[in-house]
Design a protein around this motif. Sequence first.
Motif, PDB file in Angstrom:
ATOM      1  N   ARG A 110       0.805  -1.227   0.000  1.00  0.00           N
ATOM      2  CA  ARG A 110       0.000   0.000   0.000  1.00  0.00           C
ATOM      3  C   ARG A 110       0.838   1.277   0.000  1.00  0.00           C
ATOM      4  N   SER A 111       2.137   1.159   0.062  1.00  0.00           N
ATOM      5  CA  SER A 111       2.970   2.368   0.074  1.00  0.00           C
ATOM      6  C   SER A 111       2.984   3.012  -1.306  1.00  0.00           C
ATOM      7  N   SER A 112       2.588   4.281  -1.370  1.00  0.00           N
ATOM      8  CA  SER A 112       2.572   4.916  -2.693  1.00  0.00           C
ATOM      9  C   SER A 112       3.992   5.259  -3.144  1.00  0.00           C
ATOM     10  N   ALA A 113       4.909   5.498  -2.210  1.00  0.00           N
ATOM     11  CA  ALA A 113       6.288   5.768  -2.618  1.00  0.00           C
ATOM     12  C   ALA A 113       6.932   4.494  -3.196  1.00  0.00           C
ATOM     13  N   PHE A 133       5.147   2.114  -4.623  1.00  0.00           N
ATOM     14  CA  PHE A 133       4.382   1.957  -5.875  1.00  0.00           C
ATOM     15  C   PHE A 133       5.102   2.719  -7.003  1.00  0.00           C
ATOM     16  N   ARG A 134       5.569   3.942  -6.698  1.00  0.00           N
ATOM     17  CA  ARG A 134       6.300   4.730  -7.714  1.00  0.00           C
ATOM     18  C   ARG A 134       7.501   3.942  -8.236  1.00  0.00           C
ATOM     19  N   VAL A 135       8.273   3.383  -7.306  1.00  0.00           N
ATOM     20  CA  VAL A 135       9.503   2.677  -7.717  1.00  0.00           C
ATOM     21  C   VAL A 135       9.149   1.408  -8.503  1.00  0.00           C
ATOM     22  N   HIS A 184       5.938  -4.409   6.706  1.00  0.00           N
ATOM     23  CA  HIS A 184       4.517  -4.183   7.009  1.00  0.00           C
ATOM     24  C   HIS A 184       4.372  -2.913   7.858  1.00  0.00           C
ATOM     25  N   LEU A 185       3.910  -1.845   7.198  1.00  0.00           N
ATOM     26  CA  LEU A 185       3.880  -0.547   7.888  1.00  0.00           C
ATOM     27  C   LEU A 185       2.855  -0.509   9.011  1.00  0.00           C
ATOM     28  N   ARG A 186       1.705  -1.163   8.811  1.00  0.00           N
ATOM     29  CA  ARG A 186       0.667  -1.147   9.864  1.00  0.00           C
ATOM     30  C   ARG A 186       1.144  -1.895  11.112  1.00  0.00           C
ATOM     31  N   GLU A 238       6.776  -2.503  11.085  1.00  0.00           N
ATOM     32  CA  GLU A 238       8.050  -3.158  10.763  1.00  0.00           C
ATOM     33  C   GLU A 238       9.100  -2.169  10.258  1.00  0.00           C
ATOM     34  N   GLN A 239       8.666  -0.943   9.906  1.00  0.00           N
ATOM     35  CA  GLN A 239       9.635   0.080   9.486  1.00  0.00           C
ATOM     36  C   GLN A 239      10.557   0.479  10.638  1.00  0.00           C
ATOM     37  N   GLY A 240      10.160   0.100  11.864  1.00  0.00           N
ATOM     38  CA  GLY A 240      10.993   0.400  13.030  1.00  0.00           C
ATOM     39  C   GLY A 240      11.885  -0.762  13.435  1.00  0.00           C
ATOM     40  N   GLY A 271      13.345   5.049   8.601  1.00  0.00           N
ATOM     41  CA  GLY A 271      12.211   4.162   8.823  1.00  0.00           C
ATOM     42  C   GLY A 271      11.087   4.380   7.833  1.00  0.00           C
ATOM     43  N   LEU A 272      11.461   4.619   6.580  1.00  0.00           N
ATOM     44  CA  LEU A 272      10.469   4.831   5.523  1.00  0.00           C
ATOM     45  C   LEU A 272      10.777   3.894   4.363  1.00  0.00           C
ATOM     46  N   VAL A 273       9.728   3.326   3.754  1.00  0.00           N
ATOM     47  CA  VAL A 273       9.928   2.577   2.513  1.00  0.00           C
ATOM     48  C   VAL A 273       9.646   3.528   1.351  1.00  0.00           C
ATOM     49  N   PRO A 274      10.296   3.307   0.200  1.00  0.00           N
ATOM     50  CA  PRO A 274      11.064   2.133  -0.190  1.00  0.00           C
ATOM     51  C   PRO A 274      12.566   2.298   0.037  1.00  0.00           C
ATOM     52  N   ALA A 275      13.248   1.144  -0.107  1.00  0.00           N
ATOM     53  CA  ALA A 275      14.698   1.118  -0.258  1.00  0.00           C
ATOM     54  C   ALA A 275      14.997   0.098  -1.349  1.00  0.00           C
ATOM     55  N   ILE A 309      17.868   4.948  -1.149  1.00  0.00           N
ATOM     56  CA  ILE A 309      16.625   5.304  -0.459  1.00  0.00           C
ATOM     57  C   ILE A 309      16.008   6.527  -1.131  1.00  0.00           C
ATOM     58  N   GLN A 310      14.780   6.848  -0.714  1.00  0.00           N
ATOM     59  CA  GLN A 310      14.000   7.979  -1.240  1.00  0.00           C
ATOM     60  C   GLN A 310      13.566   7.689  -2.687  1.00  0.00           C
ATOM     61  N   SER A 311      12.258   7.544  -2.870  1.00  0.00           N
ATOM     62  CA  SER A 311      11.744   7.087  -4.159  1.00  0.00           C
ATOM     63  C   SER A 311      12.197   7.954  -5.335  1.00  0.00           C
ATOM     64  N   MET A 312      12.225   9.275  -5.158  1.00  0.00           N
ATOM     65  CA  MET A 312      12.599  10.138  -6.291  1.00  0.00           C
ATOM     66  C   MET A 312      14.073   9.932  -6.662  1.00  0.00           C
ATOM     67  N   ILE A 371       2.007  17.042  -1.396  1.00  0.00           N
ATOM     68  CA  ILE A 371       0.831  16.286  -0.925  1.00  0.00           C
ATOM     69  C   ILE A 371       1.247  15.143  -0.001  1.00  0.00           C
ATOM     70  N   HIS A 372       2.096  14.267  -0.532  1.00  0.00           N
ATOM     71  CA  HIS A 372       2.352  12.994   0.141  1.00  0.00           C
ATOM     72  C   HIS A 372       2.894  13.116   1.571  1.00  0.00           C
ATOM     73  N   PRO A 373       3.895  13.992   1.832  1.00  0.00           N
ATOM     74  CA  PRO A 373       4.503  13.978   3.183  1.00  0.00           C
ATOM     75  C   PRO A 373       3.540  14.331   4.307  1.00  0.00           C
ATOM     76  N   ASP A 413       0.347  13.690   4.373  1.00  0.00           N
ATOM     77  CA  ASP A 413      -0.739  12.706   4.485  1.00  0.00           C
ATOM     78  C   ASP A 413      -0.187  11.311   4.731  1.00  0.00           C
ATOM     79  N   ASN A 414       1.078  11.263   5.128  1.00  0.00           N
ATOM     80  CA  ASN A 414       1.749   9.996   5.371  1.00  0.00           C
ATOM     81  C   ASN A 414       1.207   9.326   6.640  1.00  0.00           C
ATOM     82  N   LEU A 415       1.383   8.020   6.704  1.00  0.00           N
ATOM     83  CA  LEU A 415       0.881   7.244   7.845  1.00  0.00           C
ATOM     84  C   LEU A 415       1.316   7.835   9.187  1.00  0.00           C
ATOM     85  N   ARG A 416       2.608   8.172   9.311  1.00  0.00           N
ATOM     86  CA  ARG A 416       3.097   8.629  10.623  1.00  0.00           C
ATOM     87  C   ARG A 416       2.495   9.988  11.000  1.00  0.00           C
ATOM     88  N   VAL A 417       2.176  10.812   9.990  1.00  0.00           N
ATOM     89  CA  VAL A 417       1.534  12.107  10.267  1.00  0.00           C
ATOM     90  C   VAL A 417       0.095  11.878  10.741  1.00  0.00           C
TER      91      VAL A 417
END
Length: 213
Positions: free
Chosen positions: A8-11, A13-15, A32-34, A37-39, A50-54, A63-66, A103-105, A107-111
């Motif tokens: 479900r990670s959109s970042a 998904f981009r990669v 599994h972000l929910r 497991e990112q921790g 602690g962010l996907v993707p890598a 790291i960092q999708s862009m 937009i994305h940062p 609306d991220n899960l941790r926010v």
Amino acid sequence: MKLWGYFRSSAAFRVRIALNLKRLSYEQASIHLRKNEQGRPDFLALQPQGLVPALDDDGDVLIQSMAIIEYLDETHPTPPLLPGHPVDRARVRALAQAVACDIHPIDNLRVLRYLAKPLGHDETVVEAWYNHWIKLGFDGIERLLADDERTGTFCHGETPSLADICLVPQVYNEKRYPSFDMAPYPTIRRVFDACMKLDAFDAARPEKQPDAE
Ligand SMILES: N[C@@H](CCC(=O)N[C@@H](CS)C(=O)NCC(=O)O)C(=O)O
């Protein structure tokens, strides 16, 4: 190559879209972000934020999708994900960053989790926050696409670019939430539909990933 991500990670998904467009094969490792497991210490050793993707490319961990996508574009130039002219490249990067930076940062899960706890906002407030920032972002992107003749079948011309790679996962998220009205965004919807007809985008969609639930 090995991609650490989450269906479900959109970042991520981009990669996945970029890897598919480049026809690169890769294995996936699920974080599994929910379940937080990112921790996990082994993942934090790879990505201390602690962010996907890598992405591991032969021992180099990116790291960092862009940054990952631009790396893939530089190391595998065909098909290009950025147009040839600097002005066009700037436009594609601007469209991509309108999603990835504006937009994305926020609306991220941790926010969203932080708004709920410790800040104490209920689900309705968190949803209002989410929809507000998506709407503001999409209002601008719709105008940028609809009012510019460089927009074609895709965000920029007739081939998918970094802009489409960022836009599609963000739209995909919104489609999961019927409370978000996509009606005011005909150009975004048209570009999204065109992208999803391509195998590279379709194969990257969340429900087609090995860790999909
Ligand atoms: N700017 C980063 C953002 C990465 C990001 O925010 N990933 C999200 C999933 S889409 C994540 O890992 N969230 C974990 C969390 O919020 O705890 C990138 O483009 O790679």
